[in-house]
Design an enzyme around this catalytic site. Structure first.
Site, PDB file in Angstrom:
ATOM      1  N   LYS A 171       0.832  -1.215   0.000  1.00 50.45           N
ATOM      2  CA  LYS A 171       0.000   0.000   0.000  1.00 50.45           C
ATOM      3  C   LYS A 171       0.865   1.263   0.000  1.00 50.45           C
ATOM      4  CE  LYS A 171      -3.682   2.591   0.482  1.00 50.45           C
ATOM      5  NZ  LYS A 171      -4.415   2.987  -0.732  1.00 50.45           N
ATOM      6  N   LYS A 240       0.856  11.637   5.404  1.00 48.27           N
ATOM      7  CA  LYS A 240       1.235  10.551   6.325  1.00 48.27           C
ATOM      8  C   LYS A 240       1.736   9.347   5.537  1.00 48.27           C
ATOM      9  CE  LYS A 240      -1.930   7.805   7.332  1.00 48.27           C
ATOM     10  NZ  LYS A 240      -2.552   6.514   7.023  1.00 48.27           N
TER      11      LYS A 240
END
Ligand code: NAD
Length: 291
Positions: A171, A240
């Site tokens: 991811k 993030k």
């Protein structure tokens, strides 16, 4: 698997809770934010008093949380599953998180017979509501097979990429590419615009050629050229993800100059583009959305 908990009822978790209920699971949710709890309660989701109420009541618990720090606090803190959980509890972390943190948590939970799999998602809040998410999954074959009915209730495409943490590595690689593609596509559009080519026609050309990507095929038409900027994924969350990818590159001792340049641009964009903005707003480094 009958009763499923969902911790984190934000843009993604709320839709996943509803998708699970539509498939016939009993669903209990928790979120510390009153607005998130109220929205899910209004959808008919049972709301628990706190996370500690969920572990003994649930066969599996799905996490959809903002950062690795929050995931670790929820799973290893005083309200976590080590202080009382149903036998054979399965934890499914759909957050985009740090693979090393995920592996450390998995090791801490294992002696209590609690399995963890990482199943981060693509597809946005729309995909969470419609159960059409894509999941990249890390975990043992046994745990992933056990989780399959729960995962299938939330997603249309699932790719088992390896052991615990492999889903989060994949991811981060995916989002690093998406973050970089947004910048390079904006630069390509800027170049073509200044050379007199209409952006929509430019994209039609690129999308018929080898330079296309999810960004040119989906993000630009849906959220950038339309001016909508309403994907449901914020600058804060993408910053993030890029930071986590950058940390992974550094921890591996790699020199990846293009990735590092993209990470620097995302980091520096915090000066001009607020955390709450849609993540597609990174294109404003090159493009004026009002032009
Ligand atoms: P969000 O901020 O809308 O939701 C996160 C929720 O977690 C919030 O409601 C927050 O109150 C809650 N939360 C914070 N601390 C908590 C705690 N200690 N216990 C329980 N709940 C807590 O974020 P989101 O957009 O739903 O994203 C969730 C995760 O999914 C993130 O890791 C994100 O990177 C990832 N993700 C998001 C998208 C998207 O399009 N929004 C797409 C793919 C992946």
């Amino acid at each position: 698997m009958r009763t499923i908990g969902v911790i984190g009822l934000g843009n993604m978790g709320r839709g996943m809770a509803l998708s699970l209920r539509r498939r016939g699971f009993a669903v209990m949710g928790y979120d510390p934010a009153p607005a998130a709890r109220e929205a899910s309660a209004a959808d008919g989701i049972e709301i628990a008093d706190g996370t500690s109420a969920l572990w003994p009541a649930c066969d599996a618990v799905v996490l959809s949380l903002p950062t690795p720090e929050v995931v670790e606090a929820v799973l290893l803190g005083s309200g976590g599953p080590l202080h009382g959980a149903k036998t054979g509890l399965l934890v499914i972390d759909t957050s985009t998180s740090d693979p090393d943190v995920t592996r450390r948590i998995s090791t801490a939970l294992a002696p209590a017979g609690i399995d963890l799999i990482d199943a981060p998602v693509s597809g946005g809040p729309k995909g969470a509501h419609a159960a059409t998410l894509t999941m990249v999954i890390g975990g043992s074959d046994r745990a992933v097979a056990l989780a399959e009915p729960v995962l299938a209730a939330m997603s249309a495409t699932r790719v088992h990429v390896g052991g615990v943490g492999a889903g989060h590595v994949t991811k981060l690689a995916n989002n690093l590419l998406c973050a970089a593609h947004l910048i390079t596509a904006a630069e390509a559009v800027r170049m073509a615009k200044d050379a007199g080519v209409d952006p929509e026609r430019l994209l039609a050309g690129i999308n018929a050629g080898s330079g296309r990507s999810g960004v040119t095929q989906v993000n630009f038409p849906t959220w950038v050229l339309s001016g909508a900027f309403d994907s449901g994924f914020t600058m804060k969350l993408m910053r993030k993800d890029v930071r986590l990818a950058e940390n992974l590159v550094a921890a591996l001792g790699l020199d990846l100059p293009l990735s590092q340049a993209a990470a620097r641009l995302w980091r520096e964009s915090a000066d001009g583009i607020p955390d709450e903005a849609d993540f597609n707003a990174i294109v404003t480094l090159q493009l004026d959305p009002n032009a």
